[in-house]
Design an enzyme around this catalytic site. Structure first.
Site, PDB file in Angstrom:
ATOM      1  N   LYS B 697       0.790  -1.242   0.000  1.00  0.00           N
ATOM      2  CA  LYS B 697       0.000   0.000   0.000  1.00  0.00           C
ATOM      3  C   LYS B 697       0.824   1.296   0.000  1.00  0.00           C
ATOM      4  O   LYS B 697       0.318   2.341  -0.349  1.00  0.00           O
ATOM      5  CB  LYS B 697      -0.902   0.026   1.217  1.00  0.00           C
ATOM      6  N   GLU B 701       3.370   8.799   3.440  1.00  0.00           N
ATOM      7  CA  GLU B 701       2.736   9.879   4.204  1.00  0.00           C
ATOM      8  C   GLU B 701       2.144   9.436   5.530  1.00  0.00           C
ATOM      9  O   GLU B 701       2.037  10.235   6.458  1.00  0.00           O
ATOM     10  CB  GLU B 701       1.617  10.570   3.406  1.00  0.00           C
TER      11      GLU B 701
END
Ligand code: FAD
Ligand code: SF4
Lengths: 338, 735
Positions: B697, B701
């Site tokens: 994934k 961030e």
């Protein structure tokens, strides 16, 4: 940065001659402040007189048991010198509270005394500043003044002196040795830096043709009961919002001698003889410390963003005196305020 | 076979970086290299009335001064200036285009000289007279009422205003996040090498070489073959290098003007004239039923943009990923000010928006007298609320559990000011983090040579996140080779296609591109091996063949294998080259997100207000972690940054001058070592068979999201003071 000429002084006399021969010249030692200001075009010396190789790097005991420190001794060498660590730990601690290891390695004692304010407007040639361009106005008074002075301010300037070392030197009663065209002189460090008044562009009483040659510490070192506490916006590598150098001599629980100097609150290291007198002969209690804080901060005035500094200073004074009295000085290595 | 994927593999470029062998944009040499120094505007709005360069030109060593009135042609259509990540609305900034001043710090001239010092000195001699526009504005709070609504990603559901007004427990407040600057360690720089006949090789600090390539071609009217852009190493960028920055235009402009190589480097101060995280007022409203379940969520963000472009990100919709609520309403407003256009900065939108949301959740928990985790679990959503979709995977519940366990959350006394350690008040706070799991089309090329080495190449950048390493790991495993035999080339515009490195999409996207190319190699090798005389793989289906330990072998039967070298010799192949563009299948049936639960301990000196973040536990669910070492570093970096966002970072402006007053890293504070204590990163296992083949994934961030809120909530718990204005400096605790 503007172009400049460069000379290397061979000895102190040569430096003085060069200064006299070249109006607009500036001495350069470690360069950590001067070069920064030159890059911003705030300082525009016509010539740099490099004094970094002058033989002013000694730390020697004086006849009366004090210490004489050459003006070119690097800040880190001074902080880690065995005599300083043992006899003047307050000075060592204050130096280690300042800047970063790399900067302290470069910075000299003389340069540290002469470093200029960190007022953001002073650093920016695009904004008015009386210290930079006399008569242009003070942008800080109605501007961003969160870290500006609360004591000894004037209508022309509310800047602070950023040095940590000077605060300890003020508390220790150091002397500044100066050489110039008319010979040598010495003055108390507390008289060396000036209040801004209506000439904020003049930071110190050093004459334009003069050079600092040494700092002298009197024998009294307060090695047992001292503390340097620096409060800032992060735990290291930031200028003081408020700093306190406290030095006590105790007889039992009674204070026989007291020195307190403040940093980050005025255009010079701030002492109050009245506050120190009020501590002498008294028990080392929080009440007495608070009373001393009141005296030190008498006349303190706030600008739009720095009101908190008055209360912060008050509390920091009490804390530092408490640390000093209990012989548990603030560590500059722990990631913690004691 | 996974010898490398999922392990703590050290950075393959680590040695080059620490020894200085890695070269950055401002370090490339060229014959006859000239140097450009930028002259920046000192007013926020107006026109250049007069720009006098006569004194500058007299300086020995000065080659030219480029200005809007004296420069080679630049494209005159907005379309030509719109790069891959430019805002849809607006007219991108064009350096040295005309006499208008749009923000303080805008470049207005470029002094080009034989050396950097001469250029820098000569720049001080440029005389500028401005026609100042008096009605400028840079203060978001003063201009808040001018906020204009932008299109929302998330449609309103139910009637949030009514539900909020009628809620039995309600919390509504403004949270303020100031302007922040990225301050990557490496200064922005471009070295444009004049290759002759108008051809240029451009070494640029960027997160996307192909984006810069396309941009330069359109801005300068060049053919694709005329320009090549490289950015082999990037010393941090964090979003500041997503769009082509003005120094790449200036260096290229000067190279074309002088027909020689030119380097333009920005100073730290000048970098404050680039993009920034926009100052934002986040207004969050939460309404709960008596049982503590959410009934209404409203979130309105009012953010700064420039006067010439509408930059906005998704600050407000994150509650839709996290919490069930029948009523919700989101809105995003922009206030146009006289500043440069904001840009993406680590977790754009979420870092600020989720910070506000998660502080508000904490305030609601206090109002409801509920444990903050319990409040979150009561409204835990297994579906994306906005689209009403299930997630490809969502182990957030497990993040709460594992994080709380590691932190010792159960020992928390909920009352503020109830825990202390000597002179310090102790506070424990938590918050949720969320980000998107994006993936983009990326192509990779693999060249396998008969000696068992492979070169993998792709135009993607490695901005310090570890792309080189991940690509090498995936290739090594897919090709069955030791990682030492893999060399990786990145960030050259002539290499196979890649978008800018951002949005946390590059790990998944580049890994699957490599897998795709490796798969083609495997098929070719399987075919070849099976046709060899007396092949042990004769009759084995190609799908049953794997590459392992330098061999082509039957899956599960190492006895039936042919060495890659033998097969290639048999096929008379010196090299086998495959390039593959990986397109992820579109899947609109599921939402894709990464999640985290962040726990923070603060100690606050009761008298002095000094705040220390003594412990952070970040439990992250982000699918499969390709490299636990670089992954952990990535999250730790996010946590450190989150500490900075909570306590330190703020670009200070004097709105009377429209000028940034702390444009340097002495006064723009980020945490230093003394501010950082224990950081514990937990990767919660999250198997995701749907999102992509590897179940990856991305981690870029998620590490920062939630951290500022967890700290702010801990500060409240320690002191009883709710600080809604970031950063939380000690003066705010002293009042
Ligand atoms: C990022 C940063 C952070 C810092 N943080 C701190 C801090 O926290 N606390 C702190 O106290 N300081 C701090 N400093 C300041 C630092 O202590 C000073 O820059 C340093 O002490 C100056 O010494 P120098 O030898 O480099 O002086 P230079 O830069 O060489 O000179 C400074 C000035 O002193 C004059 N001068 C130098 N020597 C003499 C002499 N012998 N006689 C007469 N004039 C002389 C020069 O002409 C010049 O005007 C920081 C500096 C930086 C850059
Ligand atoms: S406070 Fe002093 S240094 Fe600062 S702007 Fe005013 S005059 Fe200048």
């Amino acid at each position: 940065m503007i172009n400049f000429q460069y000379s290397r002084a061979t000895d102190v006399a040569d430096a003085i001659l060069l200064l006299a021969a070249h109006p607009g010249a500036k001495l350069i030692a470690g360069g950590t402040n001067l070069i920064d200001l030159m890059k911003e075009n705030v300082e525009q010396p016509s010539r740099l007189i490099d004094i970094s190789r002058l033989p002013l790097r000694k730390i020697e005991e004086t006849a009366d048991g004090g210490l004489r420190i050459g003006a070119l001794v690097p800040n880190s060498d001074l902080a880690y010198h065995p005599l300083v660590e043992q006899r003047y730990p307050l000075l060592a601690s204050a130096i280690l509270a300042g800047a970063s290891a790399q900067l302290r390695n470069m910075a000299s004692v003389g340069g540290n005394l002469m470093q200029r304010t960190r007022c953001a407007y002073f650093y920016d040639t695009a904004t008015p500043c009386n210290k930079q361009t006399p008569g242009s106005g003070c942008s800080a008074i109605d501007g961003r003044n969160r870290n500006h002075a609360i004591l000894g301010t004037s209508a022309s300037c509310i800047a602070t002196n950023p040095s940590d070392m000077s605060v300890a030197l003020a508390a220790l009663g150091a002397l500044v040795h100066i050489a110039g065209p008319s010979g040598e002189r010495a003055m108390a460090l507390t008289d060396f830096h000036r209040l801004p008044g209506d000439t904020p562009h003049i930071d110190t009483d050093l004459g334009t043709g003069e050079i600092i040659t040494a700092i002298e510490l009197p024998p009294r070192g307060f090695a047992h009961n001292y503390s340097y506490l620096k409060i800032r916006d992060r735990l290291s590598y930031a200028f003081a919002l408020v700093s306190v150098a406290a030095a006590l001599e105790l007889e039992g629980d009674t204070i026989s001698e007291a020195r307190v100097a403040l940093g980050g609150v005025a255009h010079k290291p701030w002492r109050s003889l009245e506050a120190e007198t009020a501590l002498r002969g008294q028990a080392a209690t929080t009440d007495r410390f608070s009373r001393a804080a009141d005296l030190l901060l008498r006349g303190a005035t706030a600008s739009s963003h720095n009101r908190f500094k008055i209360e912060l200073a008050r509390r920091a004074i009490v804390r530092t005196l408490t640390q000093a009295a209990s012989a548990t000085p603030q560590s500059q290595a722990h990631k913690k305020i004691a | 076979m996974n010898a490398y994927v999922g392990t703590a593999t050290s950075r393959v470029d680590g040695r080059a970086k620490v020894t200085g062998a890695a070269k950055y944009a401002g370090e490339f040499a060229a014959d006859g290299l000239a140097h450009g120094f930028v002259v920046a505007a000192t007013i926020p709005r107006g026109r250049i009335a007069r720009l006098d360069t006569s004194e500058t030109l007299k300086v020995k060593g000065v080659l030219d001064v480029l200005t809007h009135a004296h420069r080679p042609p630049l494209a005159d259509k907005d379309e030509a200036w719109k790069d891959e990540v430019a805002p849809e609305e607006g007219s991108p900034f064009r350096p040295l285009y005309d006499d208008s001043i749009k923000f303080n710090g805008q470049p207005i001239a470029l002094v080009v000289a034989e050396d950097w010092e001469t250029a820098k000195f000569a720049a001080t001699l440029v005389r500028v007279d401005y026609q100042e526009e008096q009605s400028f504005a840079t203060d978001l709070e003063a201009e808040r009422s001018k906020g204009a609504e932008v299109k929302q990603l998330h449609k309103p559901r139910g009637d949030a205003a009514r539900a909020l007004a009628g809620a039995s427990v309600r919390h509504e407040a403004d949270y303020f996040v100031p302007t922040e600057h990225h301050n990557p360690m490496e200064l922005f720089a471009t070295t444009t090498v004049w290759d002759g006949n108008g051809r240029l090789t451009v070494y640029d600090k960027t997160q996307g070489v192909q984006n810069v390539h396309k941009f330069l071609c359109s801005v300068f009217g060049k053919k694709p073959d005329d320009i090549r852009v490289l950015s082999p190493y990037v010393g941090g960028a964090f979003g500041s290098g997503l769009r082509p920055q003005y120094q790449v235009v200036l260096a290229t402009l000067a190279a074309l003007a002088l027909e020689r190589s030119v380097r333009v480097g920005l100073t730290r101060q000048q970098m404050y004239g680039l993009g920034h995280r926009p100052a934002t007022i986040e207004r969050v409203g939460l309404g709960a039923k008596p049982d503590g379940t959410l009934d209404a969520v409203t979130h309105e963000a009012t953010a700064v943009t420039s006067r010439y472009e509408d930059f906005s990100r998704n600050d407000t919709g994150w509650a839709e990923q996290l919490y069930k609520s029948p009523n919700s309403r989101f809105s995003h407003k922009l206030v146009r000010l006289d500043v440069s256009t904001p840009c993406d900065m680590r977790a754009p939108g979420a870092a600020s928006g989720v910070c506000a949301l998660e502080c508000a959740m904490d305030e609601l928990a206090v109002a409801l007298k509920l444990d903050p985790i319990e409040l979150r679990l009561k409204s835990y959503s297994d579906r994306d609320q906005s689209e009403d979709l299930p997630y490809t995977s969502k182990q957030l519940r497990e993040c709460y559990a594992r994080g709380a366990e590691a932190f010792g959350w159960s020992r928390r006394n909920p009352a503020p000011r109830s825990m202390r350690d000597g002179k310090e008040l102790v506070g424990w706070g938590m918050a949720t983090g969320v980000w998107e799991a994006l993936q983009m089309p990326v192509a990779a090329r693999i060249v396998l040579t008969a000696n068992g080495h492979a070169e993998v190449s792709c135009a993607a950048s490695d901005i310090g996140t570890g792309t080189y390493t991940i690509v090498a790991q995936v290739a090594a495993d897919a090709l069955g080779l030791p990682i030492e035999n893999i060399s990786v080339r990145l960030a050259d515009s002539t290499l196979p296609q890649a978008p800018v490195e951002g949005g946390s999409w590059m790990a998944a996207s580049s890994a699957h591109a490599v897998l795709g190319a490796a798969e083609d190699i495997r098929q070719d090798l399987a075919r070849l091996a099976s046709t060899m005389p007396a092949s042990p793989l004769g009759g084995v289906d190609a799908a049953d063949v794997i590459l392992v330990d330098g061999t082509i072998s039957k899956n599960g039967d190492k006895g039936r294998a042919v060495s890659i070298a033998d097969a290639m010799r048999y096929g008379k192949l010196e090299r086998l080259e495959k390039q593959k563009l990986n397109q992820f299948a579109e899947d609109k049936s599921h939402a894709r997100n990464t999640h985290s639960a962040v726990f923070a301990e603060v100690k606050v000196d009761e008298q002095l207000g000094v705040i220390r973040v003594t412990r952070v536990v970040s439990a992250v669910a982000a699918g499969r972690i390709l490299n636990t070492k670089t992954g952990r570093s990535q999250i730790m970096g996010g946590v450190v940054w989150g500490i900075g966002m909570a306590l330190h970072e703020e670009t200070v402006m004097d709105h009377r001058f429209g000028r940034i007053m702390n444009p340097n890293i002495a006064e723009y504070h980020i945490p230093v070592n003394a501010d950082i204590h224990d950081i514990d990163v937990i990767f919660v296992e999250e198997r995701d068979d749907r999102i992509n083949r590897l179940g990856v994934k991305g981690l870029g961030e998620i590490g920062i999201v939630g951290v500022p809120a967890a700290i702010a909530n801990a500060v409240y718990h320690a002191t009883g003071k709710r600080i809604r204005r970031f950063p939380i400096t000690l003066d705010k605790l002293l009042d």
